[in-house]
Design a protein around this motif. Structure first.
Motif, mmCIF file in Angstrom:
data_model
loop_
_atom_site.group_PDB
_atom_site.id
_atom_site.type_symbol
_atom_site.label_atom_id
_atom_site.label_comp_id
_atom_site.label_asym_id
_atom_site.label_seq_id
_atom_site.Cartn_x
_atom_site.Cartn_y
_atom_site.Cartn_z
ATOM 1 N N ASP A 105 0.828 -1.196 0.000
ATOM 2 C CA ASP A 105 0.000 0.000 0.000
ATOM 3 C C ASP A 105 0.868 1.254 0.000
ATOM 4 O OD1 ASP A 105 -2.141 -1.672 0.156
ATOM 5 O OD2 ASP A 105 -2.593 -1.265 2.267
ATOM 6 N N TRP A 107 0.768 4.701 1.998
ATOM 7 C CA TRP A 107 0.168 5.377 3.139
ATOM 8 C C TRP A 107 0.285 6.884 2.948
ATOM 9 C CZ3 TRP A 107 -1.406 3.003 7.989
ATOM 10 C CH2 TRP A 107 -1.362 1.598 7.945
ATOM 11 N N ARG A 119 -5.233 5.420 2.318
ATOM 12 C CA ARG A 119 -4.291 4.410 1.867
ATOM 13 C C ARG A 119 -4.637 4.043 0.426
ATOM 14 N NH1 ARG A 119 -3.977 -0.225 6.454
ATOM 15 N NH2 ARG A 119 -2.618 -1.190 4.897
ATOM 16 N N TYR A 120 -3.608 4.044 -0.411
ATOM 17 C CA TYR A 120 -3.800 3.755 -1.833
ATOM 18 C C TYR A 120 -3.464 2.289 -2.078
ATOM 19 C CZ TYR A 120 -3.789 8.851 -2.179
ATOM 20 O OH TYR A 120 -4.069 10.192 -2.010
ATOM 21 N N LYS A 121 -4.460 1.518 -2.508
ATOM 22 C CA LYS A 121 -4.303 0.085 -2.693
ATOM 23 C C LYS A 121 -4.430 -0.265 -4.171
ATOM 24 C CE LYS A 121 -6.255 -1.130 1.846
ATOM 25 N NZ LYS A 121 -5.113 -1.941 2.332
#
Length: 394
Positions: A105, A107, A119-121
């Protein structure tokens, strides 16, 4: 059941035991006025709002702000339980700290409050590089992962705009990303990526679309077009642009033991080569100097005009992972797997003084000891982190 991280409690070869003993002996030196942190430092960038501060990514799962003048290290951005491998500052007003993580991820935190936010998933493997840019008036984040993918995100909405990958499907783990400001505009940017293969690739990214750059506008009859830039023999760890608008060349650091200047005017052919001698993890460039560092633990300062090695700063006792220029190119800060932040002078006076002191003292280390910090990772995690750092040797 309790677990130990002390390497002495595990089977070791004679070579590994010799390496451990050497590092333990070398760890006592005070060269570079070390600031000692609690875990391995995997990356670092300059604080765009302070000429004396850097942000570091730590294996302890945090991003930390370090003031190299006051030695303050209390500003910490927490949340991940896995190592943070890369850091960037961006978003609206530059108010967001981004950390690419081992947990796949990205953050983010409010820069002032240190409160974790989005959070970029999307990545399916370690995130290894993140940079920020504005595209068409939108604040964007570009990330590169060990999954060989480059992703473009709108930081206001969190939306993933694009996922980019080499059409040949041969691209390996992304190692670094950098913005080519000379070829970027308000509506469209050009990003350069390096990876665990020797190829350097370029990407054109706008709000209406994104693609790999195959044909070069700079090409001439003597410099034919190329789908990728191939000037190294193996993994390229670092890419950056340095110079003025007309001579903004591409500088690289590679596992082949060299740092290179790839000339824009020559369609990215090698202009200068600096034979560092071991894996080069980092390179920075000033008007006078080229500075390289990497696995051999040394910070090497080269005369930019002649290409000759001017001085070697010795102090780190494990691999150096990043270099950051501070003080208007008067200092370079190095960070390392050994958990220390060290500062070295780049003025002629500082370098001449260092050369004189080295001649007088020889290569011995100072008697005062810095006790190595106990790792916050388990032995298994230490081994996996070592594999991550060395995954580019393929």
């Amino acid at each position: 059941m309790s677990r130990t991280t002390d390497a002495r409690n595990f089977f070791q070869t004679d070579a590994s035991e010799s390496t451990r003993a050497r590092k333990a002996a070398k760890s006592g030196n005070r060269n570079g006025n070390p600031i000692v942190l609690q875990s391995k430092i995997l990356n670092a960038i300059q604080d765009p709002f302070s000429p004396s501060c850097i942000f570091v990514a730590e294996s302890a799962g945090c991003v930390r702000k370090v003031n190299v003048e006051t030695r303050d290290t209390k500003v910490i951005y927490r949340g991940p339980t896995a190592p943070v491998t890369t850091v960037a500052i961006g978003g609206e007003g530059g108010n967001t700290v981004f950390g690419g993580c081992w947990d796949k991820d990205i953050w983010s935190w409010d820069r002032d409050t240190k409160i974790a936010s989005r959070r970029y998933k999307g990545h399916s493997d370690f995130v290894k590089s993140v940079i920020c840019a504005r595209i068409g008036g939108n604040d964007c984040l570009i990330s590169g992962g060990a999954d060989s993918k480059i992703m473009v995100w709108n930081t206001k909405t969190g939306e993933r705009l694009y996922t980019l990958r080499d059409k040949s499907e041969t691209m390996m783990a992304i190692q670094d990303l950098t913005l080519d400001s000379t070829k970027s505009s308000a509506s469209e940017i050009t990003v350069v990526s390096s990876s665990s293969d020797p190829h350097i690739r370029r990407w054109r990214i706008g709000l209406e679309g994104a693609s790999q750059i195959i044909d070069s506008a700079e090409s001439t009859n003597s410099a034919p077009t190329r789908a990728t830039i191939l000037e190294h023999e193996t993994s390229v760890y670092k890419v950056l642009f340095a110079g003025d608008d007309e001579d903004n060349d591409l500088w690289t650091a590679s596992a082949d033991g060299t740092a290179k200047c790839l000339a824009r005017a020559k369609n990215w052919r090698t202009e200068e080569t600096y034979e560092h001698g071991d894996y080069v993890r980092a390179v920075v460039v000033t008007s006078d100097w080229v500075v390289t560092a990497g696995r051999d633990e040394d910070v090497k300062v080269w005369d930019k005009a002649t290409g000759k090695l001017w001085h070697v700063y010795e102090g780190h006792y494990d691999e150096i992972t990043a270099l950051v220029l501070l003080g208007g190119e008067k200092q370079v800060v190095s960070v390392s797997i050994d958990g220390t932040v060290r500062t070295w002078g780049l003025t002629k006076a500082a370098l001449n003084k260092a050369i004189k002191e080295k001649d007088e003292k020889g290569k011995g280390v100072a008697k005062e000891k810095i006790q190595p910090k106990k790792s916050l990772l388990t032995a298994e995690e230490e081994a996996e982190l070592a594999d991550l750092m060395d995954s580019d040797k393929e």
